[in-house]
Write a protein that holds these residues in place. Structure first.
Motif, PDB file in Angstrom:
ATOM      1  N   ASP A 279       0.823  -1.206   0.000  1.00 43.25           N
ATOM      2  CA  ASP A 279       0.000   0.000   0.000  1.00 43.25           C
ATOM      3  C   ASP A 279       0.861   1.262   0.000  1.00 43.25           C
ATOM      4  N   VAL A 280       2.081   1.150   0.516  1.00 41.96           N
ATOM      5  CA  VAL A 280       3.027   2.280   0.544  1.00 41.96           C
ATOM      6  C   VAL A 280       4.181   1.947  -0.395  1.00 41.96           C
ATOM      7  N   ASP A 281       4.482   2.844  -1.319  1.00 44.35           N
ATOM      8  CA  ASP A 281       5.559   2.623  -2.298  1.00 44.35           C
ATOM      9  C   ASP A 281       5.380   1.275  -2.992  1.00 44.35           C
ATOM     10  N   GLY A 282       4.187   1.055  -3.516  1.00 41.65           N
ATOM     11  CA  GLY A 282       3.862  -0.236  -4.108  1.00 41.65           C
ATOM     12  C   GLY A 282       4.704  -0.617  -5.301  1.00 41.65           C
ATOM     13  N   GLN A 283       5.404   0.349  -5.889  1.00 40.57           N
ATOM     14  CA  GLN A 283       6.243   0.049  -7.051  1.00 40.57           C
ATOM     15  C   GLN A 283       7.578  -0.560  -6.638  1.00 40.57           C
ATOM     16  N   VAL A 284       7.900  -0.512  -5.349  1.00 43.01           N
ATOM     17  CA  VAL A 284       9.164  -1.072  -4.861  1.00 43.01           C
ATOM     18  C   VAL A 284       8.935  -2.525  -4.453  1.00 43.01           C
ATOM     19  N   PRO A 285       9.592  -3.493  -5.105  1.00 41.55           N
ATOM     20  CA  PRO A 285       9.424  -4.901  -4.720  1.00 41.55           C
ATOM     21  C   PRO A 285       9.865  -5.128  -3.278  1.00 41.55           C
ATOM     22  N   ARG A 286       9.277  -6.125  -2.642  1.00 44.29           N
ATOM     23  CA  ARG A 286       9.578  -6.437  -1.245  1.00 44.29           C
ATOM     24  C   ARG A 286      10.168  -7.830  -1.110  1.00 44.29           C
ATOM     25  N   ALA A 287      11.188  -7.945  -0.261  1.00 49.51           N
ATOM     26  CA  ALA A 287      11.708  -9.229   0.198  1.00 49.51           C
ATOM     27  C   ALA A 287      11.297  -9.339   1.661  1.00 49.51           C
ATOM     28  N   VAL A 288      10.484 -10.339   1.995  1.00 48.18           N
ATOM     29  CA  VAL A 288       9.777 -10.342   3.273  1.00 48.18           C
ATOM     30  C   VAL A 288      10.117 -11.577   4.100  1.00 48.18           C
ATOM     31  N   ARG A 289      10.425 -11.328   5.370  1.00 53.32           N
ATOM     32  CA  ARG A 289      10.428 -12.404   6.357  1.00 53.32           C
ATOM     33  C   ARG A 289       9.098 -12.336   7.099  1.00 53.32           C
ATOM     34  N   LEU A 290       8.355 -13.420   7.093  1.00 57.32           N
ATOM     35  CA  LEU A 290       7.049 -13.470   7.726  1.00 57.32           C
ATOM     36  C   LEU A 290       7.145 -14.307   8.999  1.00 57.32           C
ATOM     37  N   THR A 291       6.849 -13.688  10.131  1.00 56.52           N
ATOM     38  CA  THR A 291       6.849 -14.388  11.415  1.00 56.52           C
ATOM     39  C   THR A 291       5.427 -14.416  11.952  1.00 56.52           C
ATOM     40  N   LEU A 292       4.904 -15.612  12.146  1.00 58.11           N
ATOM     41  CA  LEU A 292       3.556 -15.793  12.679  1.00 58.11           C
ATOM     42  C   LEU A 292       3.643 -15.983  14.184  1.00 58.11           C
ATOM     43  N   HIS A 293       2.791 -15.268  14.921  1.00 56.05           N
ATOM     44  CA  HIS A 293       2.805 -15.393  16.375  1.00 56.05           C
ATOM     45  C   HIS A 293       1.379 -15.319  16.909  1.00 56.05           C
ATOM     46  N   GLY A 294       1.238 -15.531  18.201  1.00 55.89           N
ATOM     47  CA  GLY A 294      -0.070 -15.503  18.842  1.00 55.89           C
ATOM     48  C   GLY A 294      -0.518 -16.886  19.277  1.00 55.89           C
ATOM     49  N   ARG A 295      -1.542 -16.924  20.108  1.00 52.79           N
ATOM     50  CA  ARG A 295      -2.115 -18.188  20.561  1.00 52.79           C
ATOM     51  C   ARG A 295      -3.243 -18.578  19.616  1.00 52.79           C
ATOM     52  N   THR A 296      -3.156 -19.772  19.076  1.00 50.64           N
ATOM     53  CA  THR A 296      -4.122 -20.185  18.058  1.00 50.64           C
ATOM     54  C   THR A 296      -4.383 -21.684  18.119  1.00 50.64           C
ATOM     55  N   ALA A 297      -5.622 -22.054  17.785  1.00 48.56           N
ATOM     56  CA  ALA A 297      -5.983 -23.471  17.717  1.00 48.56           C
ATOM     57  C   ALA A 297      -5.235 -24.170  16.593  1.00 48.56           C
ATOM     58  N   ALA A 298      -4.681 -23.395  15.662  1.00 46.51           N
ATOM     59  CA  ALA A 298      -3.964 -23.987  14.528  1.00 46.51           C
ATOM     60  C   ALA A 298      -2.493 -24.235  14.842  1.00 46.51           C
ATOM     61  N   HIS A 299      -2.081 -23.975  16.077  1.00 48.59           N
ATOM     62  CA  HIS A 299      -0.659 -24.046  16.429  1.00 48.59           C
ATOM     63  C   HIS A 299      -0.012 -25.377  16.035  1.00 48.59           C
ATOM     64  N   GLY A 300      -0.596 -26.482  16.459  1.00 46.24           N
ATOM     65  CA  GLY A 300      -0.015 -27.786  16.156  1.00 46.24           C
ATOM     66  C   GLY A 300       0.049 -28.049  14.664  1.00 46.24           C
ATOM     67  N   ALA A 301      -1.024 -27.687  13.947  1.00 45.14           N
ATOM     68  CA  ALA A 301      -1.066 -27.924  12.499  1.00 45.14           C
ATOM     69  C   ALA A 301      -0.024 -27.086  11.765  1.00 45.14           C
ATOM     70  N   LEU A 302       0.228 -25.878  12.257  1.00 41.30           N
ATOM     71  CA  LEU A 302       1.200 -25.015  11.584  1.00 41.30           C
ATOM     72  C   LEU A 302       2.585 -25.654  11.574  1.00 41.30           C
ATOM     73  N   PHE A 303       2.964 -26.228  12.710  1.00 43.58           N
ATOM     74  CA  PHE A 303       4.280 -26.871  12.786  1.00 43.58           C
ATOM     75  C   PHE A 303       4.291 -28.212  12.065  1.00 43.58           C
ATOM     76  N   ALA A 304       3.215 -28.980  12.248  1.00 44.30           N
ATOM     77  CA  ALA A 304       3.184 -30.321  11.651  1.00 44.30           C
ATOM     78  C   ALA A 304       3.085 -30.268  10.130  1.00 44.30           C
ATOM     79  N   ARG A 305       2.470 -29.202   9.601  1.00 42.92           N
ATOM     80  CA  ARG A 305       2.249 -29.102   8.152  1.00 42.92           C
ATOM     81  C   ARG A 305       2.937 -27.834   7.616  1.00 42.92           C
ATOM     82  N   ALA A 306       4.184 -27.615   8.068  1.00 44.16           N
ATOM     83  CA  ALA A 306       4.899 -26.389   7.712  1.00 44.16           C
ATOM     84  C   ALA A 306       5.117 -26.267   6.213  1.00 44.16           C
TER      85      ALA A 306
END
Length: 420
Positions: A279-306
């Protein structure tokens, strides 16, 4: 009224080590980003019709014999020369080791600060005096400010310095000094380099780090560029405008997935969050590290099905536009939700989630990583051909242990889950 661009820490053609460890890395785009950004800076200087530019150290990136880097720089300085714009260059700790620094003859519009003592360059039509001292060697740990000249009367005085400055302990302590020492010199502006983050201290002497011109890894996130400076005359306070120049931007996106009930919901939320980066400087490509956090019912599945999770995130990126986004790494820092306890047997979801969390902590354990590296080195010493036949072992041999955690451990958790 001098008007100029101040830049530093360009690190032209800086080698980007470890790219082979990144899946689908846009290697050519990453390698060419420092040149592309510098060319964009030169174009901006010409378009803005600035009086001169200042490069406050680390134009190059150490000692390697590829003179194509220096020839490229000469060509860009030629563009400035044809536009009537001089460049004042100071050598920092990386330049001090560079063969290009010592060997190449630069165009006539380039003035390089001497390394044996502070040198003053005067632009008489503008009534400007630039004071600076280049590094003679990389490990320059003396306070150089004490040897800088007194301000030239009836001139705008600009100090050019490559320094760690006080309060920047994360950087090597080259040419250390304090803000008070810089202010006491009586210059209108200090053009600093070495610290890669933008910082500005207004005052009688305006002191500025422009930050590096182009981010080189996920450790250098957010907009990068230079600054445009205007000073009305002797004794006037500088006006500083930040210029965004980078042609590829690194981001570390931390996404709270507490509201996501399953893996599909996490993938969808990730895609929406990644899209918002543009949304900001959309013409500039991004290289992104995505870190997921928080308490979630999907926690086990996220690790098991990474592996499946990564595929879903990549699918979201493909829909947004892979030429605009690249996933550098996907990291999991989630925790199990605090719902009612369940008895799923010895390898139920909670047990698997706890195991996955333990393994995630282990990847950041320096002692464990060193033990793993030693064990693998001993194994490969007995069977060296294994590293040739198995790419994963080759990465481990080269010290890229994240491959073990990213590829092997999710599969182990998935096997345990299917056996439960």
């Amino acid at each position: 009224m001098p008007r100029f661009i101040h830049t530093a820490d360009i690190h032209l053609d800086s080698p980007l080590r470890g790219l082979s460890a990144y899946q689908d890395a846009p290697a050519e785009r990453l390698r060419g980003a420092s040149r592309e950004a510098f060319s964009a800076l030169v174009t901006r200087a010409i378009d803005e019709r600035v009086d001169f530019i200042v490069i406050a150290g680390d134009l190059y990136d150490g000692d390697w014999p590829d003179f194509n880097t220096g020839l490229y720089f000469c060509a860009e300085m030629g563009r400035l020369q044809r536009a009537g714009i001089p460049a004042f260059v100071l050598h920092g700790n990386h330049d001090a080791e560079s063969q290009m620094t010592r060997a190449l003859r630069l165009p006539d519009n380039v003035r390089v600060f001497a390394a044996n003592a502070c040198q003053t360059h005067v632009i008489e039509p503008l009534r400007v005096a630039l004071h600076g001292r280049s590094f003679r060697q990389a490990a320059t740990t003396d306070n150089l400010v004490t040897g800088y000249a007194a301000p030239l009367r009836d001139h705008v005085n600009i100090g050019v310095l490559h320094t760690a400055l006080e309060g920047h302990a994360e950087h090597p302590r080259y040419a250390p000094c304090t803000l008070a020492e810089l202010q006491a010199k009586g210059y209108e502006y200090w053009a600093l380099g070495h610290v890669h983050e933008h910082a500005l201290w207004p005052g009688p002497s305006t002191i500025c780090f422009p930050g590096n011109l182009q981010g080189r890894s996920v450790r250098e996130c957010g907009p990068r560029g230079a600054v445009l400076v205007e000073i009305d005359g002797p004794g006037a306070q500088a006006r500083v405008e930040r210029l965004t120049i980078d042609v590829l931007r690194w981001e570390h996106l931390r996404l709270d997935v507490s509201g996501c009930a399953d893996l599909a919901a996490v993938g969808l939320a990730s895609g929406r969050a990644l899209g918002r980066l543009l949304d900001v400087d959309g013409q500039v490509p991004r290289a992104v590290r995505l870190t997921l956090h928080g308490r979630t019912a999907a926690h086990g599945a996220l690790f098991a099905r990474a592996t499946e999770l990564r595929a879903q995130v990549l699918a979201e990126i493909a829909a947004i536009g892979p030429e605009r986004l690249w996933l550098e790494k996907l990291r999991l820092e989630t925790q199990p939700d605090q719902g009612p306890a369940t008895d799923d047997g010895p390898l139920g979801a909670d047990a698997l989630a706890d195991l996955a969390a333990l393994l995630q902590e282990a990847r950041d354990d320096a002692v464990l990583r060193e033990a793993l590296r030693t064990d693998f080195a001993q194994l490969l010493g007995k069977a060296p051909d294994l590293a040739t036949e198995l790419p994963l072992l080759r990465q481990v041999r080269d010290g890229e242990l994240d491959a073990v955690f990213d590829q092997v451990l999710p599969g182990l958790i998935a096997r345990l889950a299917s056996a439960a």
